[in-house]
Design an enzyme around this catalytic site. Sequence first.
Site, PDB file in Angstrom:
ATOM      1  N   VAL A   1       0.852  -1.078  -0.083  1.00  0.00           N
ATOM      2  CA  VAL A   1       0.096   0.083   0.178  1.00  0.00           C
ATOM      3  C   VAL A   1       1.154   1.772   0.161  1.00  0.00           C
ATOM      4  O   VAL A   1       1.077   1.633   1.048  1.00  0.00           O
ATOM      5  CB  VAL A   1      -1.305  -0.213   1.029  1.00  0.00           C
ATOM      6  CG1 VAL A   1      -1.608   1.157   1.316  1.00  0.00           C
ATOM      7  CG2 VAL A   1      -1.899  -1.263   1.197  1.00  0.00           C
ATOM      8  N   PRO A   2       0.764   1.502  -1.277  1.00  0.00           N
ATOM      9  CA  PRO A   2       2.636   3.067  -1.772  1.00  0.00           C
ATOM     10  C   PRO A   2       2.264   4.370  -0.933  1.00  0.00           C
ATOM     11  O   PRO A   2       1.992   5.325  -1.331  1.00  0.00           O
ATOM     12  CB  PRO A   2       2.273   2.564  -3.355  1.00  0.00           C
ATOM     13  CG  PRO A   2       0.927   2.752  -3.536  1.00  0.00           C
ATOM     14  CD  PRO A   2       0.076   1.567  -2.293  1.00  0.00           C
ATOM     15  N   CYS A   3       2.234   3.959   0.477  1.00  0.00           N
ATOM     16  CA  CYS A   3       1.869   5.618   1.311  1.00  0.00           C
ATOM     17  C   CYS A   3       3.277   6.740   1.217  1.00  0.00           C
ATOM     18  O   CYS A   3       3.431   7.702   1.352  1.00  0.00           O
ATOM     19  CB  CYS A   3       1.855   5.820   3.117  1.00  0.00           C
ATOM     20  SG  CYS A   3       2.947   4.294   3.735  1.00  0.00           S
ATOM     21  N   HIS A   4       4.557   5.814   0.022  1.00  0.00           N
ATOM     22  CA  HIS A   4       5.757   6.095   0.309  1.00  0.00           C
ATOM     23  C   HIS A   4       5.223   7.357  -1.558  1.00  0.00           C
ATOM     24  O   HIS A   4       6.119   8.831  -1.695  1.00  0.00           O
ATOM     25  CB  HIS A   4       6.671   5.444  -0.738  1.00  0.00           C
ATOM     26  CG  HIS A   4       6.720   4.986  -1.449  1.00  0.00           C
ATOM     27  ND1 HIS A   4       5.849   3.686  -0.983  1.00  0.00           N
ATOM     28  CD2 HIS A   4       6.880   5.090  -2.511  1.00  0.00           C
ATOM     29  CE1 HIS A   4       5.750   3.371  -2.580  1.00  0.00           C
ATOM     30  NE2 HIS A   4       6.555   3.467  -3.331  1.00  0.00           N
TER      31      HIS A   4
END
Length: 157
Positions: free
Chosen positions: A119-122
């Site tokens: 889950v690409p919070c970056h």
Amino acid sequence: MDDCWIKTPLGHAHIVGDIDGISSVSIHDYSSELSTEIPESLLDCVTQLKAYFNSNLKSFDLKLNPEGTSFQKKVWRALERIPYGTSLSYLQLSKQLGDPKAIRAVANANGKNPLWIIVPCHRVIGSDGSLTGYAGGLHRKQWLLNHESEAKQQSLF
């Protein structure tokens, strides 16, 4: 719950999950020991993470089962829709979720994301383009954004 530790270019990843899905992936500078055997329930996750780091995967296809509030899960689903190689600001994400005033709540939910990289919070940055807080450390966030950049810097030497 099954778990395992694998080596990545950014440190040791700890993966936790079972037949109901992956519940967390976190990054650490250390681990007690890297796993020699991967539980079957985590094998797809390990395979996909390795493919991601080898630049052979841009989108994860895994059964996920993170713990969180309904609002957090709503934010995490929105994060999954941010395309590989792009980024959004917290304000843009808040607007997508229908409430531009919820920027702090969205940022807080983003920070509680238990599924590192998957889950690409970056991919969420400050409105001014700055790298803002990242649980894995800003050096890792920068590395991930560079890794996903289509225009990778070429070395002349």
